[in-house]
Design an enzyme around this catalytic site. Structure first.
Site, PDB file in Angstrom:
ATOM      1  CG  LEU A 101      -2.158  -1.077   1.258  1.00  0.00           C
ATOM      2  CD1 LEU A 101      -2.664  -0.974   2.439  1.00  0.00           C
ATOM      3  CD2 LEU A 101      -3.050  -0.984   0.208  1.00  0.00           C
ATOM      4  CG  ASP A 102       0.640   4.174  -3.002  1.00  0.00           C
ATOM      5  OD1 ASP A 102       1.427   3.241  -3.380  1.00  0.00           O
ATOM      6  OD2 ASP A 102      -0.118   4.630  -3.932  1.00  0.00           O
TER       7      ASP A 102
END
Ligand code: URA
Length: 240
Positions: A101-102
């Site tokens: 996930l960013d």
């Protein structure tokens, strides 16, 4: 420990499959077939075999983390890695984040040391669905939503069909069956909008536990582990 728990914990069989295998006398404890998955065994001392092959005890961990902003879902950045939010035993046991996930994306992240299951869940062939709650900078028109749902051309690839459920013109839930780098941000950018907030709320059969605060984690329940193993072992699904 219960025999069926042992079998699912080492990732050989789900609890449902293990009861069938036990009924068919494919599982032995110290050389003898047993009648029930409820039999108590000592994983360090008893010799458990499935179809004649001795099974080695290796605890498998499956953790749901509510990833907070500012953390990195890789093990490399030692200061900002999400692994810092868990007691060190998990990293020692070989756990790692399943997928990325960013840094500014929050929400559901699976952390496990079950490499085969993680690999299967991340395989593009399996089309495991992921849902994200989002807020975007520009109101989405019907036309923009239709383009996102049909698949947009991002230059290097065309996205598979997605599903959007809007609560307001700028807020909603988007579900995709792929997991390319920055995919949702790139999809929204391709229709002329930015992403202001992104939270993963579903990953395959797992749903973010609403009682987990950001940064908090818990181990998956046995039902959740079974559903995850099933999703990983089932033949690849079609896209959304
Ligand atoms: N799509 C993105 O753009 N970022 C994420 O973190 C996950 C999906």
């Amino acid at each position: 420990m219960r025999l069926d728990k042992f079998l699912s914990a080492i990732g050989v069989l789900s609890r449902r499959e293990s009861s069938g295998a036990i009924r068919h006398k494919k599982v032995t404890v110290n050389g003898l077939p047993v009648r029930s998955g409820a039999v108590q065994i000592d994983p360090e001392r008893d010799v458990i075999a499935y179809k004649g092959e001795t099974l080695r005890w290796k605890a498998k961990f499956y953790v749901m983390l509510n990833k907070p902003e500012g953390t990195i879902s890789s093990t490399e950045d030692s200061e900002r890695t999400v692994m810092k939010l868990l007691p060190p035993e998990y990293e020692r046991a070989g756990c790692f984040p399943c997928g990325r996930l960013d840094v500014d994306t929050v929400g559901l992240l699976l952390i496990t040391n079950d490499g085969d299951t993680a690999h299967a869940l991340l395989s593009p062939k399996r089309h495991v669905a992921k849902s994200y709650r989002f807020r975007c900078s520009e109101p989405l028109t019907e036309e923009m939503i239709a383009r996102l749902e049909n698949g947009v051309d991002l230059g290097d690839f065309k996205t598979a069909p997605a599903k959007l459920e809007m609560d307001t013109p700028t807020e909603g839930v988007i579900s995709i069956s792929e997991g390319k780098f920055h995919q949702i941000k790139r999809m929204l950018a391709s229709v002329g909008s930015g992403i202001e907030f992104l939270e993963r709320i579903k990953f395959g059969p797992l749903e973010l536990d609403g009682s987990l605060e950001r940064g908090a984690f818990r181990e998956l329940t046995e039902e959740e582990i079974d559903s995850l193993l099933e999703a990983a072992n089932n033949s690849p699904q079609g896209a959304i």
